[in-house]
Design a protein around this motif. Structure first.
Motif, PDB file in Angstrom:
ATOM      1  N   SER A 203     125.826 -16.549  78.370  1.00 44.81           N
ATOM      2  CA  SER A 203     126.464 -17.863  78.365  1.00 44.81           C
ATOM      3  C   SER A 203     127.746 -17.855  79.190  1.00 44.81           C
ATOM      4  O   SER A 203     128.184 -18.904  79.684  1.00 44.81           O
ATOM      5  CB  SER A 203     126.763 -18.303  76.932  1.00 44.81           C
ATOM      6  N   GLU A 204     128.330 -16.663  79.347  1.00 45.19           N
ATOM      7  CA  GLU A 204     129.537 -16.502  80.153  1.00 45.19           C
ATOM      8  C   GLU A 204     129.232 -16.046  81.574  1.00 45.19           C
ATOM      9  O   GLU A 204     130.153 -15.796  82.360  1.00 45.19           O
ATOM     10  CB  GLU A 204     130.471 -15.486  79.487  1.00 45.19           C
ATOM     11  N   GLY A 205     127.939 -15.931  81.904  1.00 49.79           N
ATOM     12  CA  GLY A 205     127.544 -15.483  83.227  1.00 49.79           C
ATOM     13  C   GLY A 205     127.790 -14.015  83.477  1.00 49.79           C
ATOM     14  O   GLY A 205     127.880 -13.590  84.638  1.00 49.79           O
ATOM     15  N   ARG A 206     127.907 -13.234  82.429  1.00 51.53           N
ATOM     16  CA  ARG A 206     128.191 -11.804  82.559  1.00 51.53           C
ATOM     17  C   ARG A 206     126.904 -10.995  82.461  1.00 51.53           C
ATOM     18  O   ARG A 206     125.948 -11.391  81.779  1.00 51.53           O
ATOM     19  CB  ARG A 206     129.174 -11.367  81.477  1.00 51.53           C
ATOM     20  N   PRO A 207     126.839  -9.833  83.118  1.00 48.47           N
ATOM     21  CA  PRO A 207     125.626  -9.004  83.069  1.00 48.47           C
ATOM     22  C   PRO A 207     125.464  -8.336  81.706  1.00 48.47           C
ATOM     23  O   PRO A 207     126.445  -8.087  80.998  1.00 48.47           O
ATOM     24  CB  PRO A 207     125.864  -7.963  84.162  1.00 48.47           C
ATOM     25  N   THR A 208     124.233  -8.040  81.374  1.00 53.00           N
ATOM     26  CA  THR A 208     123.932  -7.340  80.120  1.00 53.00           C
ATOM     27  C   THR A 208     123.808  -5.832  80.319  1.00 53.00           C
ATOM     28  O   THR A 208     123.600  -5.107  79.350  1.00 53.00           O
ATOM     29  CB  THR A 208     122.628  -7.864  79.505  1.00 53.00           C
ATOM     30  N   LEU A 209     123.909  -5.378  81.543  1.00 55.89           N
ATOM     31  CA  LEU A 209     123.785  -3.959  81.850  1.00 55.89           C
ATOM     32  C   LEU A 209     125.126  -3.401  82.294  1.00 55.89           C
ATOM     33  O   LEU A 209     125.978  -4.156  82.775  1.00 55.89           O
ATOM     34  CB  LEU A 209     122.751  -3.747  82.968  1.00 55.89           C
ATOM     35  N   PRO A 210     125.304  -2.081  82.148  1.00 53.54           N
ATOM     36  CA  PRO A 210     124.308  -1.092  81.744  1.00 53.54           C
ATOM     37  C   PRO A 210     124.069  -1.114  80.233  1.00 53.54           C
ATOM     38  O   PRO A 210     124.791  -1.753  79.471  1.00 53.54           O
ATOM     39  CB  PRO A 210     124.931   0.233  82.173  1.00 53.54           C
ATOM     40  N   THR A 211     123.042  -0.375  79.833  1.00 56.96           N
ATOM     41  CA  THR A 211     122.748  -0.157  78.434  1.00 56.96           C
ATOM     42  C   THR A 211     122.842   1.348  78.175  1.00 56.96           C
ATOM     43  O   THR A 211     123.218   2.107  79.059  1.00 56.96           O
ATOM     44  CB  THR A 211     121.357  -0.718  78.079  1.00 56.96           C
ATOM     45  N   THR A 212     122.552   1.757  76.965  1.00 58.15           N
ATOM     46  CA  THR A 212     122.491   3.186  76.653  1.00 58.15           C
ATOM     47  C   THR A 212     121.137   3.506  76.052  1.00 58.15           C
ATOM     48  O   THR A 212     120.484   2.641  75.455  1.00 58.15           O
ATOM     49  CB  THR A 212     123.579   3.613  75.663  1.00 58.15           C
ATOM     50  N   LEU A 213     120.731   4.737  76.189  1.00 56.95           N
ATOM     51  CA  LEU A 213     119.461   5.134  75.595  1.00 56.95           C
ATOM     52  C   LEU A 213     119.518   4.980  74.077  1.00 56.95           C
ATOM     53  O   LEU A 213     118.517   4.598  73.459  1.00 56.95           O
ATOM     54  CB  LEU A 213     119.114   6.572  75.983  1.00 56.95           C
ATOM     55  N   ALA A 214     120.663   5.241  73.476  1.00 58.45           N
ATOM     56  CA  ALA A 214     120.784   5.083  72.026  1.00 58.45           C
ATOM     57  C   ALA A 214     120.480   3.649  71.607  1.00 58.45           C
ATOM     58  O   ALA A 214     119.738   3.418  70.627  1.00 58.45           O
ATOM     59  CB  ALA A 214     122.180   5.487  71.569  1.00 58.45           C
ATOM     60  N   ASP A 215     121.034   2.668  72.332  1.00 58.17           N
ATOM     61  CA  ASP A 215     120.758   1.269  72.004  1.00 58.17           C
ATOM     62  C   ASP A 215     119.286   0.934  72.201  1.00 58.17           C
ATOM     63  O   ASP A 215     118.692   0.181  71.417  1.00 58.17           O
ATOM     64  CB  ASP A 215     121.623   0.342  72.864  1.00 58.17           C
ATOM     65  N   GLU A 216     118.690   1.476  73.257  1.00 61.05           N
ATOM     66  CA  GLU A 216     117.271   1.194  73.511  1.00 61.05           C
ATOM     67  C   GLU A 216     116.381   1.804  72.428  1.00 61.05           C
ATOM     68  O   GLU A 216     115.417   1.185  71.974  1.00 61.05           O
ATOM     69  CB  GLU A 216     116.867   1.695  74.894  1.00 61.05           C
ATOM     70  N   MET A 217     116.695   3.013  72.010  1.00 58.69           N
ATOM     71  CA  MET A 217     115.882   3.647  70.972  1.00 58.69           C
ATOM     72  C   MET A 217     115.960   2.883  69.645  1.00 58.69           C
ATOM     73  O   MET A 217     115.026   2.893  68.846  1.00 58.69           O
ATOM     74  CB  MET A 217     116.326   5.096  70.772  1.00 58.69           C
ATOM     75  N   ALA A 218     117.090   2.195  69.428  1.00 57.96           N
ATOM     76  CA  ALA A 218     117.268   1.460  68.182  1.00 57.96           C
ATOM     77  C   ALA A 218     116.682   0.055  68.218  1.00 57.96           C
ATOM     78  O   ALA A 218     116.381  -0.513  67.156  1.00 57.96           O
ATOM     79  CB  ALA A 218     118.757   1.374  67.839  1.00 57.96           C
ATOM     80  N   THR A 219     116.498  -0.514  69.426  1.00 59.21           N
ATOM     81  CA  THR A 219     116.164  -1.941  69.497  1.00 59.21           C
ATOM     82  C   THR A 219     115.029  -2.305  70.449  1.00 59.21           C
ATOM     83  O   THR A 219     114.497  -3.414  70.359  1.00 59.21           O
ATOM     84  CB  THR A 219     117.411  -2.751  69.916  1.00 59.21           C
ATOM     85  N   ASN A 220     114.669  -1.445  71.363  1.00 57.41           N
ATOM     86  CA  ASN A 220     113.662  -1.779  72.380  1.00 57.41           C
ATOM     87  C   ASN A 220     112.268  -1.490  71.829  1.00 57.41           C
ATOM     88  O   ASN A 220     111.912  -0.333  71.602  1.00 57.41           O
ATOM     89  CB  ASN A 220     113.919  -0.941  73.640  1.00 57.41           C
ATOM     90  N   PRO A 221     111.433  -2.515  71.631  1.00 54.13           N
ATOM     91  CA  PRO A 221     110.113  -2.264  71.037  1.00 54.13           C
ATOM     92  C   PRO A 221     109.224  -1.351  71.865  1.00 54.13           C
ATOM     93  O   PRO A 221     108.340  -0.687  71.322  1.00 54.13           O
ATOM     94  CB  PRO A 221     109.507  -3.668  70.902  1.00 54.13           C
TER      95      PRO A 221
END
Length: 255
Positions: A203-221
């Protein structure tokens, strides 16, 4: 000293990345989606790339190869299995090969699935991986050239990296990926909190990256084929990892 990263948008939703070794000042570009924003990033930072580290052959990742090679005389690296489709390629890479940005050594990981020759780059000293269109924030790439088991094995390789690894992906798909992930894993509190943060960033036009592998392991199906809650939601409690992953990918394709 770690790599310094300049991330910027190209085309409609591609990410461009300049990576600079802070010790030597050497710079590499990760893929070359579009010439103009790349030149703007080079001018803005003063970082002139010596190389392009190509992940795969798709036009939105190699479009500017030849123009940048002509302008800067840089060296183009890319996957051996797609060498005939990488414009201007100088050196081919395969599983286990290494590349350097200054004194930072990167390991080549073959991650086919999106394309048959897709590779990712892991720089362990900096704790960074460039996964392009294999692993996205809250998603994975479409399977244009390979079957689901091939992509699953590629994702397992990336999932084996240290959890603190910082992940740079090829596209800004995160908000749509979050909406889909919630249909697969609606009771995951970490996912719900992350989806809300993503909505705020976009909503603020900001990027969502980078991410971390820890976040992906917890939330990425697409990295959670083993999770009993997701399996239950899919009605696939006793199915194989391959079958669960294939079902999630099929649902995303139809979403």
């Amino acid at each position: 000293m770690p790599l310094e990263i300049e991330q910027f948008m190209c085309r409609n939703d591609n990410f461009g990345v300049l990576a600079r070794d802070t010790e030597t000042g050497e710079v590499a570009l990760i893929d070359a989606p579009e010439e103009r924003p790349i030149l703007e990033a080079i001018e803005r930072t003063g970082w002139t790339p010596a190389a392009i580290l190509t992940t795969h052959r798709h036009g939105d990742h190699v479009e500017a190869n030849l123009a940048l090679k002509k302008r800067f005389g840089l060296t183009i690296f890319g996957p051996e299995k797609e060498a005939d489709k990488i414009p201007g390629i100088d050196r081919t890479l395969k599983e286990g090969d290494t590349v350097r940005i200054g004194r930072q050594e990167g390991r080549v990981i073959e991650t086919p699935g999106h394309t048959v020759g897709h590779i990712s780059y892991h720089f362990p000293q900096s704790g960074i991986a460039f996964t392009a269109d294999t692993l996205f924030a809250l998603g994975c790439g479409r399977l244009f050239e390979c079957k689901p088991p091939v992509m699953l094995e590629s994702l397992k390789k990336l999932a084996a990296l240290p959890l603190e690894t910082v992940i740079y992906c090829g596209h800004e798909y995160t908000q749509a990926n979050a909406r889909f992930a919630l249909t697969i894993d609606p009771t995951n509190s970490a996912l719900k909190e992350r989806a809300a943060r993503i909505d705020g960033l976009r909503s603020e036009g900001r990027p969502t990256l980078p991410t971390t592998l820890a976040d992906e392991m917890a939330t990425n199906p697409f990295l959670r084929w083993h999770d009993p809650v997701i399996r239950g939601n899919l009605g696939m409690e006793d199915a194989s990892d391959q079958a669960v992953f294939a079902e999630i990918r099929k649902r995303k394709d139809l979403a």
